[in-house]
Design a protein around this motif. Structure first.
Motif, PDB file in Angstrom:
ATOM      1  N   ILE A   1      34.466 -18.031 123.099  1.00 16.94           N
ATOM      2  CA  ILE A   1      33.301 -17.220 123.442  1.00 16.94           C
ATOM      3  C   ILE A   1      33.025 -17.318 124.941  1.00 16.94           C
ATOM      4  CG2 ILE A   1      31.616 -19.064 123.064  1.00 16.94           C
ATOM      5  CD1 ILE A   1      29.814 -16.970 121.724  1.00 16.94           C
ATOM      6  N   ASP A   2      32.560 -16.235 125.511  1.00 13.96           N
ATOM      7  CA  ASP A   2      32.131 -16.218 126.913  1.00 13.96           C
ATOM      8  C   ASP A   2      30.674 -16.664 126.925  1.00 13.96           C
ATOM      9  OD1 ASP A   2      31.403 -15.708 129.506  1.00 13.96           O
ATOM     10  OD2 ASP A   2      32.212 -13.675 129.579  1.00 13.96           O
TER      11      ASP A   2
ATOM     12  N   ARG B   1      23.234 -15.098 129.346  1.00 13.98           N
ATOM     13  CA  ARG B   1      22.585 -13.997 130.069  1.00 13.98           C
ATOM     14  C   ARG B   1      21.945 -13.014 129.093  1.00 13.98           C
ATOM     15  NH1 ARG B   1      27.250 -14.656 133.392  1.00 13.98           N
ATOM     16  NH2 ARG B   1      28.366 -13.028 132.246  1.00 13.98           N
ATOM     17  N   SER B   2      22.636 -12.739 127.997  1.00 14.91           N
ATOM     18  CA  SER B   2      22.100 -11.818 127.004  1.00 14.91           C
ATOM     19  C   SER B   2      20.874 -12.402 126.308  1.00 14.91           C
ATOM     20  CB  SER B   2      23.181 -11.484 125.971  1.00 14.91           C
ATOM     21  OG  SER B   2      22.690 -10.602 124.982  1.00 14.91           O
ATOM     22  N   LEU B   3      20.953 -13.677 125.947  1.00 12.12           N
ATOM     23  CA  LEU B   3      19.804 -14.324 125.317  1.00 12.12           C
ATOM     24  C   LEU B   3      18.612 -14.374 126.260  1.00 12.12           C
ATOM     25  CD1 LEU B   3      21.552 -17.307 123.481  1.00 12.12           C
ATOM     26  CD2 LEU B   3      20.593 -15.245 122.443  1.00 12.12           C
ATOM     27  N   SER B   4      18.877 -14.663 127.536  1.00  6.57           N
ATOM     28  CA  SER B   4      17.806 -14.693 128.530  1.00  6.57           C
ATOM     29  C   SER B   4      17.105 -13.338 128.614  1.00  6.57           C
ATOM     30  CB  SER B   4      18.377 -15.083 129.892  1.00  6.57           C
ATOM     31  OG  SER B   4      17.393 -14.972 130.898  1.00  6.57           O
ATOM     32  N   ALA B   5      17.895 -12.284 128.642  1.00  6.92           N
ATOM     33  CA  ALA B   5      17.305 -10.939 128.700  1.00  6.92           C
ATOM     34  C   ALA B   5      16.482 -10.651 127.457  1.00  6.92           C
ATOM     35  CB  ALA B   5      18.412  -9.902 128.865  1.00  6.92           C
TER      36      ALA B   5
END
Length: 286
Positions: free
Chosen positions: A36-37, A43-47
């Motif tokens: 996984i990256d 970054r996606s979870l933060s957004a």
């Protein structure tokens, strides 16, 4: 098999069909295996968190947690934050942060430094997929393995040696508090006595590229010493019991209005969303 599909047993000839340079008397083929990256995941979870009105703060070192009249007060020595419920996922410091909120340190984080090598460009064809050894139930660590990376290339490793700092990403990194915390813990000495042979082998791999390569050649015999170049390093936040046993599963410390994730072994990043589901379930049952 945790819902995985297509798993099958391979003999020597079938191994070669999938991994022509891999050696073994038998193997399990897991077609749905992957990596996984994780920076992209973060970054996606933060957004997602911020879009839902959440706030993310960094650079806030938790130095105290107090229960004041039914409200948690979290401090870094300069500023304070309040919370009705605390969920702690502090990784290398999970046991210490849990202790700040009143949870006993029934297990202790003992950091293990893991070093990697990378395959040089001319050797990338030696590995097509992810190649892992069969875990030895006598030893607590998986052993070195090959991983194809998201951005290309192949990573080989890691070994596992005691780190002299919880954030000891270099061999020279040392922290007096962390050293004392580990060496004053009876569980570590029991672990070292039980696994002295394994610990010695891990140290050899740390200081000898040839020894490291010999371990990798058990999986890929065609690998040459010149095919390897130094890679990165990581620190494993490993929970250990007082009896000297490594905690191999996810471990939680629960209390009134608080839940701490004490141990999140590999593949913690890949399984992070599943772990989150379990955290939500535990919080709901609190």
């Amino acid at each position: 098999l945790n819902g995985l599909k297509g798993i099958r047993w391979l003999g020597p000839s079938e191994i070669r069909q999938i991994e022509p340079h891999c050696a073994g008397i038998a193997a399990l083929h897991v077609p749905e295996e992957g990596i996984i990256d994780y920076p992209a995941v973060c970054r996606s979870l933060s957004a997602d968190i911020q879009e839902r009105g959440g706030r993310i703060e960094t650079g806030f070192e938790v130095t105290s947690i107090e229960d004041r009249n039914g409200e948690w007060v979290i401090s870094d020595g300069k500023a304070e934050r309040t919370a009705d419920f605390i969920i702690g996922c502090a990784g290398l410091y999970s046991d210490r942060v849990a202790e700040l909120s009143g949870s006993p340190r029934d297990v202790r984080i003992v950091p293990f430094h893991g070093e990697y090598y990378k395959l040089r460009p001319q050797a990338l064809g030696l590995v097509r997929n992810l190649i892992y050894p069969v875990p030895d139930p006598v030893f607590p660590f998986l052993g070195v393995h090959f991983t194809r990376m998201i951005g290309g290339g192949v990573e080989a490793g890691p070994n596992a040696v005691l780190a002299l700092a919880r954030e000891g990403y270099r061999k020279s990194d040392m922290n007096a508090r962390d050293i004392w915390d580990a060496l004053s813990y009876g569980g570590l000495w029991r672990f070292l006595r039980t696994h002295s042979r394994m610990c010695a082998a891990e140290m050899r791999r740390s200081f000898s590229a040839r020894s490291f390569g010999d371990s990798l050649r058990r999986l890929v015999p065609d690998l040459r010493d010149g095919d390897l170049e130094p890679g990165g390093a990581g620190v494993r936040a490993q929970a250990m019991t007082r009896e000297g046993q490594l905690v191999q599963d996810f471990a939680f410390a629960r209390g009134p209005r608080v839940l701490h994730v004490i141990n999140a072994p590999s593949p913690g990043a890949t399984a992070s969303l599943a772990i989150a589901d379990e955290i939500v379930r535990l919080v709901g049952a609190a």
